[in-house]
Motif scaffolding. Structure first.
Motif, mmCIF file in Angstrom:
data_model
loop_
_atom_site.group_PDB
_atom_site.id
_atom_site.type_symbol
_atom_site.label_atom_id
_atom_site.label_comp_id
_atom_site.label_asym_id
_atom_site.label_seq_id
_atom_site.Cartn_x
_atom_site.Cartn_y
_atom_site.Cartn_z
ATOM 1 N N THR A 1 0.843 -1.199 0.000
ATOM 2 C CA THR A 1 0.000 0.000 0.000
ATOM 3 C C THR A 1 0.873 1.241 0.000
ATOM 4 O O THR A 1 1.770 1.392 0.841
ATOM 5 N N HIS B 1 -3.590 6.200 0.797
ATOM 6 C CA HIS B 1 -5.033 5.967 0.849
ATOM 7 C C HIS B 1 -5.781 7.132 0.209
ATOM 8 O O HIS B 1 -5.379 8.297 0.342
ATOM 9 N N ALA C 1 -7.348 1.877 -0.224
ATOM 10 C CA ALA C 1 -5.889 1.796 -0.288
ATOM 11 C C ALA C 1 -5.444 1.692 -1.738
ATOM 12 O O ALA C 1 -6.032 0.943 -2.527
ATOM 13 N N THR D 1 -2.379 0.573 -4.075
ATOM 14 C CA THR D 1 -1.179 -0.244 -4.023
ATOM 15 C C THR D 1 -0.297 0.015 -5.242
ATOM 16 O O THR D 1 -0.730 0.616 -6.244
#
Length: 275
Positions: A17, A20, A25, A27
């Motif tokens: 991750t 946010h 999240a 990645t």
């Protein structure tokens, strides 16, 4: 870059991750997936513009030739030209998505780009969430087409049979239910395992070869380019194969379909006969 060759390879089976966006999240696999999506859209719009201009470049011939071959293969596997034309957009999108993203993930300089201590880019197919989601879409699409062609009850009879009247077919139906789940897992794990394994292999070879990595890695990069293309094609083939499994047998569509159908991409219409 040379300093990276001496560093022990960092292997993470799951994506990392980066940040946010609200509750979601983001990645490193999603980042490269979005880059791959942008590349695909750029190539698609460029192809459309080139065809409209009447260009005869290698790019146009290569792309249209690829689409025509995929179309012919889809018709041959599905067995119904009308269904094949509707299935082809999904199948070819999955093929191009995995092909572009598998190759993008092999760019050597990507490993050197980090964000907050994590690699900024990771192959989209090296994320089990991505491969499982696309495999699930494939299996659901297969069920939708089976229901459209067989009806809801007719499709259910593929799996549910009165065991007292026909115990053998009832057992086969039970096995078919298990097969649907196994196909989803196999489709996702095959792509994930090959792409993730390739990334690990390159990292390990770079670490072991040290200063000799520039001589050792090119061979493995060529191998992974081939594997990435093959896995994208396998995903495409399994997609149309799983969809074809749910369709009725030769029930009158044969006259309208056949492996000799050929689509002229540049003109946007079908012509009969192979080139």
């Amino acid at each position: 870059m040379n300093l990276l060759l001496f560093a022990a390879p960092h292997v993470s089976i799951g994506p990392e991750t980066l940040f946010h966006v609200g509750p979601f999240a983001v990645t490193n696999a999603q980042v490269l997936g979005m880059v791959g999506g942008a590349v695909i859209l750029s190539l698609a719009f460029g192809l459309v513009r080139a065809i409209r201009r009447g260009s005869r470049s290698r790019f146009v011939y290569g792309a249209t030739g690829l689409f025509e071959n995929l179309y012919d293969t889809t018709v041959e596997v599905i067995g119904d030209r009308n269904v094949a034309r509707k299935v082809l957009p999904l199948a070819i999108t999955l093929f191009i998505f995995f092909l572009v993203n598998n190759w993008l993930a092999l760019l050597p300089f990507l490993n050197a780009i980090t964000y907050d201590g994590h690699a900024l880019f990771r192959g989209a197919a090296a994320d089990m969430n991505t491969t499982f989601a696309l495999a699930l879409i494939t299996i659901i699409t297969a069920q939708v087409w089976a229901i459209k062609k067989r009806g809801f009850i007719g499709n259910a009879r593929r799996y549910i049979v009165n065991p007292f009247r026909d115990p053998l077919h009832a057992f086969e139906g039970f096995l078919e239910i298990i097969a649907e789940f196994s196909r989803t897992l196999a489709l996702s794990l095959r792509m994930f395992g090959n792409v993730f394994g390739g990334e690990v292999l390159l990292a390990v070879i770079a670490f072991l070869a040290s200063w000799g990595a520039p001589l050792a890695l090119p061979l493995f990069y060529v191998l992974e380019l081939f594997v990435g293309a093959v896995q994208a094609y396998v995903f495409y083939m399994l997609t149309i194969a799983f969809i074809s499994l749910g369709l009725p047998g030769n029930d009158g569509h044969g006259s309208d379909a056949g492996p000799t159908d050929h689509m002229d991409i540049t003109e946007g219409k079908a012509a009969h006969g192979r080139p």
